[in-house]
Design a protein around this motif. Structure first.
Motif, PDB file in Angstrom:
ATOM      1  N   LEU A  97       0.846  -1.188   0.000  1.00  0.00           N
ATOM      2  CA  LEU A  97       0.000   0.000   0.000  1.00  0.00           C
ATOM      3  C   LEU A  97       0.886   1.244   0.000  1.00  0.00           C
ATOM      4  N   TYR A  98       0.580   2.164  -0.881  1.00  0.00           N
ATOM      5  CA  TYR A  98       1.371   3.399  -0.929  1.00  0.00           C
ATOM      6  C   TYR A  98       0.509   4.540  -1.462  1.00  0.00           C
ATOM      7  N   GLN A  99       0.956   5.762  -1.204  1.00  0.00           N
ATOM      8  CA  GLN A  99       0.318   6.946  -1.764  1.00  0.00           C
ATOM      9  C   GLN A  99       1.217   7.523  -2.845  1.00  0.00           C
ATOM     10  N   VAL A 100       0.597   8.062  -3.877  1.00  0.00           N
ATOM     11  CA  VAL A 100       1.363   8.659  -4.970  1.00  0.00           C
ATOM     12  C   VAL A 100       0.631   9.904  -5.458  1.00  0.00           C
ATOM     13  N   PHE A 144       1.362   2.784 -14.089  1.00  0.00           N
ATOM     14  CA  PHE A 144       2.737   3.155 -14.422  1.00  0.00           C
ATOM     15  C   PHE A 144       3.590   3.295 -13.163  1.00  0.00           C
ATOM     16  N   SER A 145       2.963   3.673 -12.029  1.00  0.00           N
ATOM     17  CA  SER A 145       3.712   3.881 -10.787  1.00  0.00           C
ATOM     18  C   SER A 145       4.052   2.585 -10.064  1.00  0.00           C
ATOM     19  N   LEU A 146       3.417   1.473 -10.440  1.00  0.00           N
ATOM     20  CA  LEU A 146       3.602   0.218  -9.708  1.00  0.00           C
ATOM     21  C   LEU A 146       5.060  -0.209  -9.670  1.00  0.00           C
ATOM     22  N   GLU A 147       5.722  -0.143 -10.799  1.00  0.00           N
ATOM     23  CA  GLU A 147       7.079  -0.678 -10.905  1.00  0.00           C
ATOM     24  C   GLU A 147       8.049  -0.033  -9.932  1.00  0.00           C
ATOM     25  N   HIS A 169      -6.090   5.667 -13.881  1.00  0.00           N
ATOM     26  CA  HIS A 169      -5.785   4.234 -13.865  1.00  0.00           C
ATOM     27  C   HIS A 169      -4.435   3.953 -14.525  1.00  0.00           C
ATOM     28  N   SER A 170      -4.199   4.517 -15.696  1.00  0.00           N
ATOM     29  CA  SER A 170      -2.933   4.303 -16.391  1.00  0.00           C
ATOM     30  C   SER A 170      -1.766   4.898 -15.619  1.00  0.00           C
ATOM     31  N   PRO A 174       4.021  -5.744 -12.978  1.00  0.00           N
ATOM     32  CA  PRO A 174       2.632  -5.348 -13.228  1.00  0.00           C
ATOM     33  C   PRO A 174       1.764  -6.479 -13.763  1.00  0.00           C
ATOM     34  N   SER A 175       2.357  -7.375 -14.567  1.00  0.00           N
ATOM     35  CA  SER A 175       1.587  -8.488 -15.134  1.00  0.00           C
ATOM     36  C   SER A 175       1.179  -9.512 -14.076  1.00  0.00           C
TER      37      SER A 175
END
Length: 312
Positions: A46-49, A65-68, A60-61, A75-76
């Motif tokens: 869990l994180y804030q961005v 993109f921030s997941l990595e 959403h996109s 991401p997959s």
């Protein structure tokens, strides 16, 4: 429904067949058809961005993109969701929850085999917040302590949205053990003494207070450490400091505990009201005692997903 030891360990379903049987029996006995389910926070990232204004049109996109850069899962192989926290001058702050796809798939499989339709999946603290917060609380930054038997969950809510969570391996059982050793008594006697007198100060309760405080200092220090972490300004995501602590969970009922923590941490501490959004007291008085209800905060929050705002 009690689960046998080893069925679920630290959020991992170690014995799927055993869990399926428990759920299937529960479904048949209670005539359950569907469920809202909370996933273990130990398995969540869990994180804030901060999403810049230029990317606000496709949150959403932007979150994907921030997941990595925030979680150690490709991401997959990840399943994620997000909630908007608030808007600032630089853009939109969102809170992101990520699970490994394999974790979610296993929970889905277990419920499908048990014949229960899944309506939703979310982390425990998201359900907790739905039970506890009114519209008036949404502008605050609150730390919730879910004080259970073996573990304690800590969650920071920013404008009613979960912004941070942690699970501590200390709970009410550790306090009971401390009392057993101090007074050389059985677990049943220690539990009763702990619940009857708790953290009340005074000459008559001095020995018990000292036994509890020594063990509870671990919990106090962990809460303090996480508060300092949250309150330390993040240059990328502006944070508002925590202004109160709310206690839930079976061991939140210990007499004098809110007052003890308030003095130790220099911040207001209160017990939560799990019925505030489900059963307003001017309309309905639940038959469940208040001290027992604190154990069911997460469950009440899950059930509220289907209530459309109407009182029980």
């Amino acid at each position: 429904a009690e689960l046998a030891e080893g069925v679920v360990v630290n959020g991992d379903i170690e014995k799927p067949d055993a869990l399926v049987e428990v759920l299937r029996s529960f479904r048949l006995r209670e005539r359950i058809h569907a469920a809202h389910v909370s996933l273990p926070e130990r398995k969540a990232y869990l994180y804030q961005v901060l999403i810049p204004k230029s990317e606000k049109g496709d949150l959403h996109s932007a979150v994907e993109f921030s997941l990595e850069s925030h979680v150690p899962i490709a991401p997959s192989e990840a399943v994620f969701d997000f909630e908007v926290v608030r808007t600032v001058e630089a853009g939109t702050i969102v809170s992101v929850t990520v699970f490994a796809r394999r974790v979610v798939s296993l929970y889905e499989e277990v419920f499908e085999r048990a014949g229960i339709f899944l309506r939703s999946l979310e982390i425990e603290s998201q359900a907790l917040g739905r039970a506890l917060w009114t519209k008036e609380d949404m502008g605050r930054t609150t730390l919730v302590v879910d004080f259970g038997r073996q573990t304690t969950r800590i969650a920071v809510f920013d404008h009613g949205v979960v912004g941070f969570t942690a699970t501590l391996d200390v709970g009410g059982d550790a306090l009971t053990t401390a009392v057993m050793k101090r007074f050389n008594i059985s677990a049943e006697e220690a539990e009763k003494m702990k619940n009857d007198h708790g953290f009340l100060e005074g000459e008559k309760n001095k020995d018990l207070f000292e036994a509890l405080v020594i063990t509870a200092s671990v919990l106090r220090d962990e809460i303090s450490r996480h508060m300092i972490f949250w309150n330390t300004q993040d240059d990328d995501v502006p944070r508002k400091p925590i202004d109160e602590i709310v206690l839930v969970g079976g061991n939140a009922n210990l007499k004098g505990l809110p007052e003890h923590l308030a003095r130790a941490l220099a911040i207001p501490v209160r017990l939560g009201n799990v019925w505030v959004n489900a059963a307003p007291l001017n309309e309905y008085i639940p038959s469940m005692p208040h001290n027992t209800s604190l154990e069911y905060a997460t469950t009440v929050g899950l059930a509220l997903r289907s209530c459309n705002g109407t009182a029980w």
